[in-house]
Design an enzyme around this catalytic site. Structure first.
Site, short mmCIF file in Angstrom:
data_model
loop_
_atom_site.label_atom_id
_atom_site.label_comp_id
_atom_site.label_asym_id
_atom_site.label_seq_id
_atom_site.Cartn_x
_atom_site.Cartn_y
_atom_site.Cartn_z
N TYR A 138 -13.33 19.53 15.21
CA TYR A 138 -13.68 20.87 14.74
C TYR A 138 -12.50 21.82 14.81
O TYR A 138 -12.46 22.83 14.11
CB TYR A 138 -14.83 21.46 15.55
CG TYR A 138 -16.17 20.78 15.32
CD1 TYR A 138 -16.29 19.74 14.40
CD2 TYR A 138 -17.30 21.18 15.99
CE1 TYR A 138 -17.51 19.11 14.19
CE2 TYR A 138 -18.52 20.56 15.77
CZ TYR A 138 -18.61 19.52 14.87
OH TYR A 138 -19.81 18.89 14.66
N LYS A 188 -16.64 6.24 20.45
CA LYS A 188 -16.57 5.28 19.34
C LYS A 188 -15.26 4.54 19.51
O LYS A 188 -14.42 4.50 18.60
CB LYS A 188 -16.66 6.05 18.00
CG LYS A 188 -16.81 5.21 16.76
CD LYS A 188 -18.16 4.54 16.61
CE LYS A 188 -18.17 3.68 15.35
NZ LYS A 188 -19.33 2.78 15.28
N ASP A 220 -23.13 5.16 17.70
CA ASP A 220 -24.17 4.68 16.78
C ASP A 220 -25.35 4.09 17.57
O ASP A 220 -26.52 4.34 17.27
CB ASP A 220 -23.62 3.68 15.76
CG ASP A 220 -22.62 2.71 16.36
OD1 ASP A 220 -22.19 2.92 17.51
OD2 ASP A 220 -22.26 1.72 15.69
N ASP A 244 -22.63 17.49 18.99
CA ASP A 244 -23.32 18.37 18.04
C ASP A 244 -24.52 17.63 17.44
O ASP A 244 -25.65 18.13 17.42
CB ASP A 244 -22.31 18.75 16.94
CG ASP A 244 -22.83 19.86 16.03
OD1 ASP A 244 -23.95 20.33 16.25
OD2 ASP A 244 -22.09 20.25 15.10
N ASP A 248 -28.81 17.76 18.83
CA ASP A 248 -29.90 18.18 17.93
C ASP A 248 -30.94 17.07 17.81
O ASP A 248 -32.15 17.34 17.79
CB ASP A 248 -29.36 18.52 16.54
CG ASP A 248 -29.07 20.01 16.42
OD1 ASP A 248 -28.92 20.67 17.47
OD2 ASP A 248 -29.01 20.53 15.29
#
Ligand code: NAD
Length: 353
Positions: A138, A188, A220, A244, A248
């Site tokens: 980001y 990852k 994943d 992020d 959620d």
């Protein structure tokens, strides 16, 4: 205690009033605090042209904790990106160096039917997600969209330094110590070097916390495990991008966006506390917003910034009791329950406090 209060936009001012009422009850119990009100987000744009004006910055820096309602609304969507209310959020996080985002995901037994998952999968759910908030793809440079070989390409940079990884790791290990001593780090590393470093640093820091059991999971798989068997997790720590998305996903396990608080902390436990939901313009001004996420954000503030565990649990118990008595705002209403508005829910919590 010096607390800055930024009600923000939409339902923000309505729910923050209920949070202040809760604080006032605690004041009569001997807690001493000063509240300073300020403008952040769309209301600040309306008043000053800036989403995070200088006066707000000063208030936020001077305070020990910030309580925020929510920012944003459709009337601001046509503004330039740097003038939008949501920019105020990024700016305050940066100004206060709030690198650690803590999101407890807990399911109140009385709201079990609000979730889309089967009751046995989520009954007793209690996860804490620790997300790094000021680094990663980001903020990484270089970034942009440019022409290469007669076509446009978009690019961003995933980047973490050892210092950034270790400071969030310490927050997560310490949080695990206050809970069930299990920490799952999500990365990852099979594809991304940046997250290989993440894993290496986590393993190194784990040596300082022999009482916490560290495990690793690929992102994943984590996305899948969160809906398959969410109760396997105690504390989760991850980077900004994965956090992020996963936070959620995890919040929706509970089915009720109006119930979940969050904290964003610096390295001295100064924090910004806010519900995870937005400004809900569709119900603003209608006495329909659920104030419980905001009220539970006050409990988090007392716990993390002011170290007042007993006052924090007192608020949490009052909320639990209120739900057990059947009080429901529209978003969590089920037939047979007592429907109340924002102020009515606040009243019920105060009685239980
Ligand atoms: P939202 O969270 O505001 O609303 C999503 C849905 O949930 C709406 O139907 C809303 O009515 C409902 N809802 C949310 N909070 C509720 C509550 N406390 N009680 C009852 N129902 C509730 O998300 P959105 O509609 O995508 O965004 C609206 C605005 O909020 C946008 O401008 C967005 O940028 C902003 N936003 C701000 C924050 C923040 O301040 N941290 C976070 C997310 C979105």
């Amino acid at each position: 205690m010096k607390i800055a209060i930024f009600p923000g936009d939409g339902i923000g001012p309505e729910i923050i009033i209920q949070a202040i009422r809760v604080l006032e009850v605690l004041r009569s119990d001997g807690l001493k605090f000063e509240l300073e009100m300020g403008l952040l987000g769309g209301c600040a744009v309306d008043a000053t042209g800036e989403p995070f004006p200088e006066g707000t910055r000063k208030l936020a820096i001077d305070a020990e904790a910030v309580l925020l309602g929510a920012v944003g609304g459709p009337q601001y969507d046509m503004l330039l990106r740097e003038k939008r209310p949501e920019r105020g959020l990024l700016d305050i996080r940066k100004a206060l160096n709030l690198f650690a985002n803590l999101r407890p995901i807990t399911l109140h037994r009385d709201l079990i039917n609000a979730s889309t998952l089967k009751p046995e999968i989520i009954l007793g759910l209690n996860i804490l997600i620790v997300r790094e908030l000021t680094g990663d793809i980001y903020f990484g440079e270089p970034r942009g969209i440019e022409w290469r070989n007669n076509q446009r390409v978009g690019f961003n940079t995933m980047i973490y330094s050892e210092t950034e990884i270790s400071r969030i790791a310490h927050v997560a290990f310490q949080a695990a110590r206050k809970r069930n001593h299990r920490l799952c780090s999500i990365d990852k590393m099979n594809v991304l070097e940046c997250t290989q470093l993440w894993r290496d640093v986590l393993n190194q820091i784990a040596k300082e916390y022999p009482d916490v059991e560290l495990s690793h999971m690929l992102v994943d798989n984590a996305a899948m495990q969160l809906v398959r068997e969410p109760k396997q997790f105690d504390v989760i720590v991850t980077g900004n991008l994965f956090g992020d998305i996963l936070s959620d996903e995890a919040s929706m396990l509970t089915g009720s966006i109006g119930m979940l608080p969050s904290a964003s902390l610096d390295n001295q436990n100064k924090g910004l506390y806010e519900p995870i939901h937005g400004s809900a313009p569709d119900i603003a001004g209608k006495d329909m917003a659920n104030p419980l996420a905001m009220i539970l954000s006050v409990a988090m503030m007392l716990r993390y910034t002011f170290n007042l565990e007993s006052s924090a649990t007192r608020i949490e118990h009052a909320v639990k009791e209120t739900l057990a008595q059947g009080y429901r705002t529209n978003d969590i209403f089920e037939p047979g329950m007592k429907k109340v508005g924002t102020a009515g829910m606040g009243d019920a919590v105060l009685v239980n406090l």
